[in-house]
Design a protein around this motif. Structure first.
Motif, short mmCIF file in Angstrom:
data_model
loop_
_atom_site.label_atom_id
_atom_site.label_comp_id
_atom_site.label_asym_id
_atom_site.label_seq_id
_atom_site.Cartn_x
_atom_site.Cartn_y
_atom_site.Cartn_z
N MET A 281 47.17 41.25 51.04
CA MET A 281 47.22 42.47 50.25
C MET A 281 48.13 42.32 49.05
SD MET A 281 47.03 45.59 53.04
CE MET A 281 48.53 45.12 53.92
N PHE A 282 49.32 41.74 49.26
CA PHE A 282 50.27 41.58 48.16
C PHE A 282 49.76 40.57 47.12
CE2 PHE A 282 53.29 43.65 51.03
CZ PHE A 282 53.97 44.48 50.13
N VAL A 283 48.99 39.57 47.56
CA VAL A 283 48.41 38.62 46.61
C VAL A 283 47.49 39.35 45.63
CG1 VAL A 283 46.69 36.77 46.41
CG2 VAL A 283 48.59 36.53 48.00
N ILE A 284 46.70 40.31 46.13
CA ILE A 284 45.81 41.09 45.27
C ILE A 284 46.60 42.07 44.41
CG2 ILE A 284 43.92 42.76 45.23
CD1 ILE A 284 42.88 41.46 47.81
N TRP A 285 47.51 42.80 45.04
CA TRP A 285 48.26 43.82 44.31
C TRP A 285 49.12 43.24 43.19
CZ3 TRP A 285 50.15 46.45 49.46
CH2 TRP A 285 49.08 47.17 50.01
N HIS A 286 49.62 42.03 43.39
CA HIS A 286 50.50 41.40 42.40
C HIS A 286 49.78 40.30 41.60
CE1 HIS A 286 54.19 43.50 43.64
NE2 HIS A 286 53.71 43.41 44.87
N LEU A 287 48.44 40.31 41.63
CA LEU A 287 47.62 39.43 40.79
C LEU A 287 47.90 37.94 41.03
CD1 LEU A 287 47.80 41.46 37.44
CD2 LEU A 287 46.14 41.66 39.32
N ARG A 288 47.89 37.57 42.26
CA ARG A 288 47.96 36.17 42.70
C ARG A 288 49.20 35.43 42.21
NH1 ARG A 288 44.60 32.78 40.93
NH2 ARG A 288 44.42 31.51 42.78
N PRO A 289 50.39 35.87 42.57
CA PRO A 289 51.58 35.08 42.23
C PRO A 289 51.51 33.73 42.93
CG PRO A 289 52.13 36.81 43.78
CD PRO A 289 50.73 37.07 43.33
N PRO A 290 51.85 32.63 42.24
CA PRO A 290 51.61 31.27 42.79
C PRO A 290 52.25 31.01 44.15
CG PRO A 290 52.10 31.15 40.46
CD PRO A 290 52.33 32.57 40.85
N MET A 291 53.53 31.36 44.31
CA MET A 291 54.19 31.05 45.57
C MET A 291 53.60 31.86 46.72
SD MET A 291 56.28 29.22 47.23
CE MET A 291 57.17 28.39 45.91
N LEU A 292 53.39 33.15 46.51
CA LEU A 292 52.84 33.99 47.57
C LEU A 292 51.41 33.57 47.90
CD1 LEU A 292 53.33 36.35 49.47
CD2 LEU A 292 52.50 37.89 47.68
N THR A 293 50.64 33.21 46.89
CA THR A 293 49.27 32.74 47.13
C THR A 293 49.27 31.48 47.98
OG1 THR A 293 48.55 33.67 45.01
CG2 THR A 293 47.14 32.00 46.01
N THR A 294 50.18 30.57 47.67
CA THR A 294 50.28 29.33 48.44
C THR A 294 50.71 29.61 49.88
OG1 THR A 294 50.86 28.13 46.43
CG2 THR A 294 51.34 27.05 48.53
N LEU A 295 51.68 30.50 50.06
CA LEU A 295 52.11 30.85 51.42
C LEU A 295 50.98 31.51 52.21
CD1 LEU A 295 55.72 32.20 50.71
CD2 LEU A 295 55.09 30.04 51.79
N HIS A 296 50.13 32.25 51.51
CA HIS A 296 48.97 32.85 52.16
C HIS A 296 48.03 31.76 52.68
CE1 HIS A 296 45.95 35.87 53.02
NE2 HIS A 296 45.09 35.32 52.19
N VAL A 297 47.86 30.70 51.89
CA VAL A 297 47.03 29.56 52.30
C VAL A 297 47.65 28.86 53.52
CG1 VAL A 297 46.17 27.30 51.62
CG2 VAL A 297 46.06 29.20 50.00
N VAL A 298 48.95 28.61 53.45
CA VAL A 298 49.63 27.90 54.54
C VAL A 298 49.62 28.75 55.81
CG1 VAL A 298 51.83 26.93 55.30
CG2 VAL A 298 51.09 26.61 52.94
N ASN A 299 49.84 30.04 55.68
CA ASN A 299 49.84 30.91 56.85
C ASN A 299 48.44 30.98 57.47
OD1 ASN A 299 51.78 32.96 58.27
ND2 ASN A 299 49.82 34.04 58.10
N GLY A 300 47.41 30.93 56.62
CA GLY A 300 46.04 30.88 57.15
C GLY A 300 45.82 29.62 57.97
N ALA A 301 46.39 28.50 57.50
CA ALA A 301 46.32 27.26 58.28
C ALA A 301 47.05 27.41 59.60
CB ALA A 301 46.92 26.11 57.46
#
Length: 337
Positions: A281-301
């Motif tokens: 949700m925060f990735v969308i609301w904050h327009l894909r900030p790089p660090m948060l987007t990457t953490l979203h990928v890692v957490n999905g893993a």
């Protein structure tokens, strides 16, 4: 000891610890690779396996993009070395290990080399400086490279689960088989979600629907349909809901199984799921900030790996406490086939 009794299981604590180290190193590699992609540094070097024709390209530490990509390659080489050592160590100790250990180690070894080749093809076939007709092929290899990293992670996680001292201590209950079945189904759904997410990410469709949970016009379903919007909707809404339901059902089934060694990863899985939803949700609301987007990928893993870990443990049969016993009761191979 009579002939009907099984020999005691030989513990390999240092091998088990090393397997966990490989898992941690693989997570680090996924983070660095994810951040490299998020930052757009995947083509900091147009050649492979060398970087600008060198093992140690000049100025790579001073240039941020080169530092990311070359650091990614160095980390990948380190993980490959660790997996090779893990395979050799497992092979040398095979007489004292569960039967699934060597096949899993061999698959992890093949997987890490395959991942390296996919990463190289992702660079070589990039449309930068090549005919535009290769762009679809290049994107395909980018997605494959991202998805195969998840498979490699789960191979080393499965091997670590089998090598763990906990493995021979598990006492299977009748509910284990139900947990295992739902676990593998859930793992399959999570992997599909990761594939759709990787495709969306590499096609630049992460903000095709820039609002959440409603669409920009205030509805639930988007009024405009194209490949990017539909891909985004599938990932952020449809599959996200489906995965959430299955993860919660799996966690509930594991928690009531009567085995604390299934309950603990189930609780971790719930925590990771909540974190994944919030980060998405925060990735969308904050327009894909790089660090948060990457953490979203890692957490999905991590969600995928934990689901597989839970399914592997639930696939444990009480009839195989030692490597010398028949494999007919060992359902891990059957479940992962």
């Amino acid at each position: 000891m009579t002939s009907a009794e099984s020999p005691p299981t030989v513990e390999n604590p240092w091998l088990a610890r090393f397997a966990k180290l490989v898992v941690c190193a693989t997570f680090v590699l996924i983070f660095i690779g994810g951040y490299t992609t998020t930052s757009g540094a995947g083509m900091a070097f147009a050649d492979w396996p060398l970087s600008n024709g060198s093992l140690n390209p000049a100025g790579w530490w001073q240039n941020f993009m080169m530092r990311l990509e070359h650091g990614h390659r160095l980390t990948a080489g380190t993980v490959m070395t660790l997996v090779i050592v893990l395979f050799v160590w497992t092979l040398l100790r095979r007489r004292f290990l569960p039967r699934a250990a060597v096949p899993l180690a061999a698959c992890a070894l093949v997987g890490v080399f395959s991942q390296a080749i996919l990463g190289g093809l992702r660079v070589i076939l990039d449309p930068q400086g090549i005919a535009a007709t290769t762009s679809t092929i290049a994107t395909t290899f980018r997605v494959l490279h991202g998805c195969f990293a998840q498979i490699e992670l789960c191979l080393v996680v499965s091997l670590a689960a089998v090598l763990s001292p906990v493995w021979p201590q598990l006492v299977a209950q009748p509910t284990f088989r139900k947990v295992a079945r739902l676990g593998w189904v859930t793992a399959g759904l999570v992997f599909v979600q990761l594939m759709v997410g990787a495709t969306m990410r590499h096609l630049g469709a992460g903000l095709a629907i820039p609002t959440y949970p409603l669409t920009p016009d205030g509805g639930i379903m988007p009024k405009v349909h194209n490949a990017f919007v539909d891909l985004n909707f599938t990932h952020t809404r449809f599959l996200a809901l489906l995965v959430t339901i299955h993860v919660l059902l799996l966690a509930r089934r594991a928690l009531v199984s009567g085995e604390v060694r299934l309950a603990r990863p189930a609780l971790l899985l719930i925590a990771l799921l909540v974190a994944q939803i919030l980060m998405g949700m925060f990735v969308i609301w904050h327009l894909r900030p790089p660090m948060l987007t990457t953490l979203h990928v890692v957490n999905g893993a991590a969600v995928f790996a934990t689901t597989v870990f839970l399914a592997v443990r639930a696939s444990r049969s009480p009839a195989v406490d030692s490597p010398g016993e028949s494999a007919s009761h060992f359902h891990l191979t059957e479940a992962t086939a």
